[in-house]
Design a protein around this motif. Structure first.
Motif, PDB file in Angstrom:
ATOM      1  N   ILE A  90       0.841  -1.209   0.000  1.00  0.00           N
ATOM      2  CA  ILE A  90       0.000   0.000   0.000  1.00  0.00           C
ATOM      3  C   ILE A  90       0.869   1.250   0.000  1.00  0.00           C
ATOM      4  O   ILE A  90       0.612   2.199  -0.741  1.00  0.00           O
ATOM      5  CB  ILE A  90      -0.964  -0.015   1.208  1.00  0.00           C
ATOM      6  CG1 ILE A  90      -2.015  -1.110   1.031  1.00  0.00           C
ATOM      7  CG2 ILE A  90      -1.631   1.337   1.388  1.00  0.00           C
ATOM      8  CD1 ILE A  90      -2.882  -1.335   2.245  1.00  0.00           C
ATOM      9  N   ILE A  91       1.920   1.262   0.811  1.00  0.00           N
ATOM     10  CA  ILE A  91       2.812   2.426   0.878  1.00  0.00           C
ATOM     11  C   ILE A  91       3.526   2.623  -0.456  1.00  0.00           C
ATOM     12  O   ILE A  91       3.702   3.752  -0.914  1.00  0.00           O
ATOM     13  CB  ILE A  91       3.824   2.265   2.034  1.00  0.00           C
ATOM     14  CG1 ILE A  91       3.107   2.340   3.373  1.00  0.00           C
ATOM     15  CG2 ILE A  91       4.902   3.343   1.981  1.00  0.00           C
ATOM     16  CD1 ILE A  91       3.981   1.994   4.553  1.00  0.00           C
ATOM     17  N   SER A  92       3.909   1.533  -1.100  1.00  0.00           N
ATOM     18  CA  SER A  92       4.608   1.658  -2.376  1.00  0.00           C
ATOM     19  C   SER A  92       3.696   2.168  -3.494  1.00  0.00           C
ATOM     20  O   SER A  92       4.184   2.648  -4.512  1.00  0.00           O
ATOM     21  CB  SER A  92       5.241   0.330  -2.773  1.00  0.00           C
ATOM     22  OG  SER A  92       4.237  -0.624  -3.049  1.00  0.00           O
ATOM     23  N   GLU A  93       2.366   2.095  -3.322  1.00  0.00           N
ATOM     24  CA  GLU A  93       1.429   2.629  -4.312  1.00  0.00           C
ATOM     25  C   GLU A  93       1.443   4.155  -4.338  1.00  0.00           C
ATOM     26  O   GLU A  93       1.034   4.752  -5.318  1.00  0.00           O
ATOM     27  CB  GLU A  93       0.007   2.174  -4.006  1.00  0.00           C
ATOM     28  CG  GLU A  93      -0.272   0.741  -4.320  1.00  0.00           C
ATOM     29  CD  GLU A  93      -1.693   0.361  -3.961  1.00  0.00           C
ATOM     30  OE1 GLU A  93      -2.560   1.253  -3.887  1.00  0.00           O
ATOM     31  OE2 GLU A  93      -1.942  -0.836  -3.761  1.00  0.00           O
ATOM     32  N   PHE A  94       1.857   4.774  -3.242  1.00  0.00           N
ATOM     33  CA  PHE A  94       1.845   6.230  -3.119  1.00  0.00           C
ATOM     34  C   PHE A  94       3.261   6.762  -2.881  1.00  0.00           C
ATOM     35  O   PHE A  94       3.552   7.306  -1.813  1.00  0.00           O
ATOM     36  CB  PHE A  94       0.935   6.659  -1.962  1.00  0.00           C
ATOM     37  CG  PHE A  94      -0.476   6.202  -2.099  1.00  0.00           C
ATOM     38  CD1 PHE A  94      -1.370   6.927  -2.875  1.00  0.00           C
ATOM     39  CD2 PHE A  94      -0.929   5.054  -1.470  1.00  0.00           C
ATOM     40  CE1 PHE A  94      -2.673   6.511  -3.011  1.00  0.00           C
ATOM     41  CE2 PHE A  94      -2.229   4.634  -1.601  1.00  0.00           C
ATOM     42  CZ  PHE A  94      -3.115   5.360  -2.375  1.00  0.00           C
ATOM     43  N   PRO A  95       4.155   6.649  -3.867  1.00  0.00           N
ATOM     44  CA  PRO A  95       5.543   7.065  -3.632  1.00  0.00           C
ATOM     45  C   PRO A  95       5.719   8.579  -3.533  1.00  0.00           C
ATOM     46  O   PRO A  95       6.644   9.042  -2.888  1.00  0.00           O
ATOM     47  CB  PRO A  95       6.299   6.510  -4.833  1.00  0.00           C
ATOM     48  CG  PRO A  95       5.272   6.442  -5.909  1.00  0.00           C
ATOM     49  CD  PRO A  95       3.977   6.120  -5.209  1.00  0.00           C
ATOM     50  N   LYS A  96       4.829   9.349  -4.160  1.00  0.00           N
ATOM     51  CA  LYS A  96       4.992  10.803  -4.170  1.00  0.00           C
ATOM     52  C   LYS A  96       4.037  11.503  -3.217  1.00  0.00           C
ATOM     53  O   LYS A  96       3.768  12.690  -3.369  1.00  0.00           O
ATOM     54  CB  LYS A  96       4.791  11.339  -5.584  1.00  0.00           C
ATOM     55  CG  LYS A  96       5.851  10.844  -6.538  1.00  0.00           C
ATOM     56  CD  LYS A  96       5.703  11.444  -7.893  1.00  0.00           C
ATOM     57  CE  LYS A  96       6.807  10.930  -8.802  1.00  0.00           C
ATOM     58  NZ  LYS A  96       6.746  11.512 -10.127  1.00  0.00           N
ATOM     59  N   LEU A  97       3.531  10.782  -2.226  1.00  0.00           N
ATOM     60  CA  LEU A  97       2.613  11.370  -1.255  1.00  0.00           C
ATOM     61  C   LEU A  97       3.371  12.353  -0.379  1.00  0.00           C
ATOM     62  O   LEU A  97       4.351  11.993   0.268  1.00  0.00           O
ATOM     63  CB  LEU A  97       1.987  10.266  -0.402  1.00  0.00           C
ATOM     64  CG  LEU A  97       0.882  10.665   0.539  1.00  0.00           C
ATOM     65  CD1 LEU A  97      -0.302  11.216  -0.252  1.00  0.00           C
ATOM     66  CD2 LEU A  97       0.432   9.482   1.357  1.00  0.00           C
ATOM     67  N   LYS A  98       2.951  13.607  -0.390  1.00  0.00           N
ATOM     68  CA  LYS A  98       3.646  14.661   0.348  1.00  0.00           C
ATOM     69  C   LYS A  98       2.901  14.942   1.645  1.00  0.00           C
ATOM     70  O   LYS A  98       1.712  15.228   1.630  1.00  0.00           O
ATOM     71  CB  LYS A  98       3.706  15.933  -0.519  1.00  0.00           C
ATOM     72  CG  LYS A  98       4.278  17.135   0.172  1.00  0.00           C
ATOM     73  CD  LYS A  98       5.771  16.982   0.416  1.00  0.00           C
ATOM     74  CE  LYS A  98       6.323  18.277   0.971  1.00  0.00           C
ATOM     75  NZ  LYS A  98       7.305  18.099   1.969  1.00  0.00           N
ATOM     76  N   ILE A  99       3.601  14.852   2.750  1.00  0.00           N
ATOM     77  CA  ILE A  99       3.042  15.155   4.063  1.00  0.00           C
ATOM     78  C   ILE A  99       3.612  16.501   4.495  1.00  0.00           C
ATOM     79  O   ILE A  99       4.816  16.656   4.633  1.00  0.00           O
ATOM     80  CB  ILE A  99       3.419  14.084   5.107  1.00  0.00           C
ATOM     81  CG1 ILE A  99       3.084  12.682   4.593  1.00  0.00           C
ATOM     82  CG2 ILE A  99       2.752  14.368   6.426  1.00  0.00           C
ATOM     83  CD1 ILE A  99       1.638  12.400   4.382  1.00  0.00           C
ATOM     84  N   TYR A 100       2.740  17.471   4.684  1.00  0.00           N
ATOM     85  CA  TYR A 100       3.173  18.813   5.063  1.00  0.00           C
ATOM     86  C   TYR A 100       3.174  18.978   6.576  1.00  0.00           C
ATOM     87  O   TYR A 100       2.247  18.544   7.250  1.00  0.00           O
ATOM     88  CB  TYR A 100       2.226  19.870   4.487  1.00  0.00           C
ATOM     89  CG  TYR A 100       2.277  20.009   2.996  1.00  0.00           C
ATOM     90  CD1 TYR A 100       3.346  20.644   2.383  1.00  0.00           C
ATOM     91  CD2 TYR A 100       1.260  19.520   2.188  1.00  0.00           C
ATOM     92  CE1 TYR A 100       3.400  20.789   1.020  1.00  0.00           C
ATOM     93  CE2 TYR A 100       1.304  19.657   0.827  1.00  0.00           C
ATOM     94  CZ  TYR A 100       2.380  20.299   0.238  1.00  0.00           C
ATOM     95  OH  TYR A 100       2.430  20.433  -1.114  1.00  0.00           O
ATOM     96  N   THR A 101       4.221  19.629   7.085  1.00  0.00           N
ATOM     97  CA  THR A 101       4.199  20.096   8.468  1.00  0.00           C
ATOM     98  C   THR A 101       3.373  21.383   8.464  1.00  0.00           C
ATOM     99  O   THR A 101       3.151  21.973   7.402  1.00  0.00           O
ATOM    100  CB  THR A 101       5.618  20.387   8.983  1.00  0.00           C
ATOM    101  OG1 THR A 101       6.192  21.427   8.189  1.00  0.00           O
ATOM    102  CG2 THR A 101       6.490  19.146   8.927  1.00  0.00           C
ATOM    103  N   PRO A 102       2.901  21.859   9.611  1.00  0.00           N
ATOM    104  CA  PRO A 102       2.112  23.094   9.608  1.00  0.00           C
ATOM    105  C   PRO A 102       2.844  24.279   8.968  1.00  0.00           C
ATOM    106  O   PRO A 102       2.250  25.060   8.234  1.00  0.00           O
ATOM    107  CB  PRO A 102       1.841  23.344  11.088  1.00  0.00           C
ATOM    108  CG  PRO A 102       1.845  21.989  11.690  1.00  0.00           C
ATOM    109  CD  PRO A 102       2.877  21.219  10.922  1.00  0.00           C
TER     110      PRO A 102
END
Length: 133
Positions: A90-102
């Motif tokens: 599942i994690i490898s399906e979303f390689p470009k998922l960007k998590i923003y800090t505040p």
């Protein structure tokens, strides 16, 4: 007739799992497996897994939630097996998922607002006009 095999996980459930695991990884500086185990202690984990296991046998949900030992007592830690069999994919399906800090998110919003002042978007009136009756 339907397709044979294991029911597919919905996109929503896959995305939420990947997002939260990557977020915990970044926030707490954990490995993906440790982040998954930390997520499994979250209060909303039960409802997420209920959504995942909604078309499957009840004992699978009990095993992953760590409830009383059901049909398969030889399953020692279903969460680790679930990580090994599912979460890594599942994690490898979303390689470009960007998590923003505040702080990063605020900078991102400023950048978006700056783009609205240029080009054809700047011609749009930001104020809504009221109708005169």
């Amino acid at each position: 007739m339907g397709t044979q095999g294991q029911p597919k996980i919905t996109y929503f459930v896959r995305f939420v799992i990947a997002y939260k695991v990557i977020q915990y990884q970044k926030r707490y500086n954990l490995t993906p497996r440790a982040a998954w185990l930390k997520l499994s202690k979250h209060r909303a984990f039960k409802s997420l897994m209920e959504e995942h296991f909604k078309n499957r046998a009840d004992h699978l949900l009990e095993n992953i939630l760590g409830g009383p030992v059901g049909v398969y007592p030889e399953v020692k830690d279903a969460r680790i097996n679930f990580y090994k069999n599912h979460i890594r994919k599942i994690i490898s399906e979303f390689p470009k998922l960007k998590i923003y800090t505040p702080k990063e998110y605020k900078e991102y919003l400023v950048k978006i607002k700056a783009n609205k002042t240029r080009g054809i978007g700047s011609l749009k009136n930001p104020f809504k006009r009221t109708r005169k009756s």
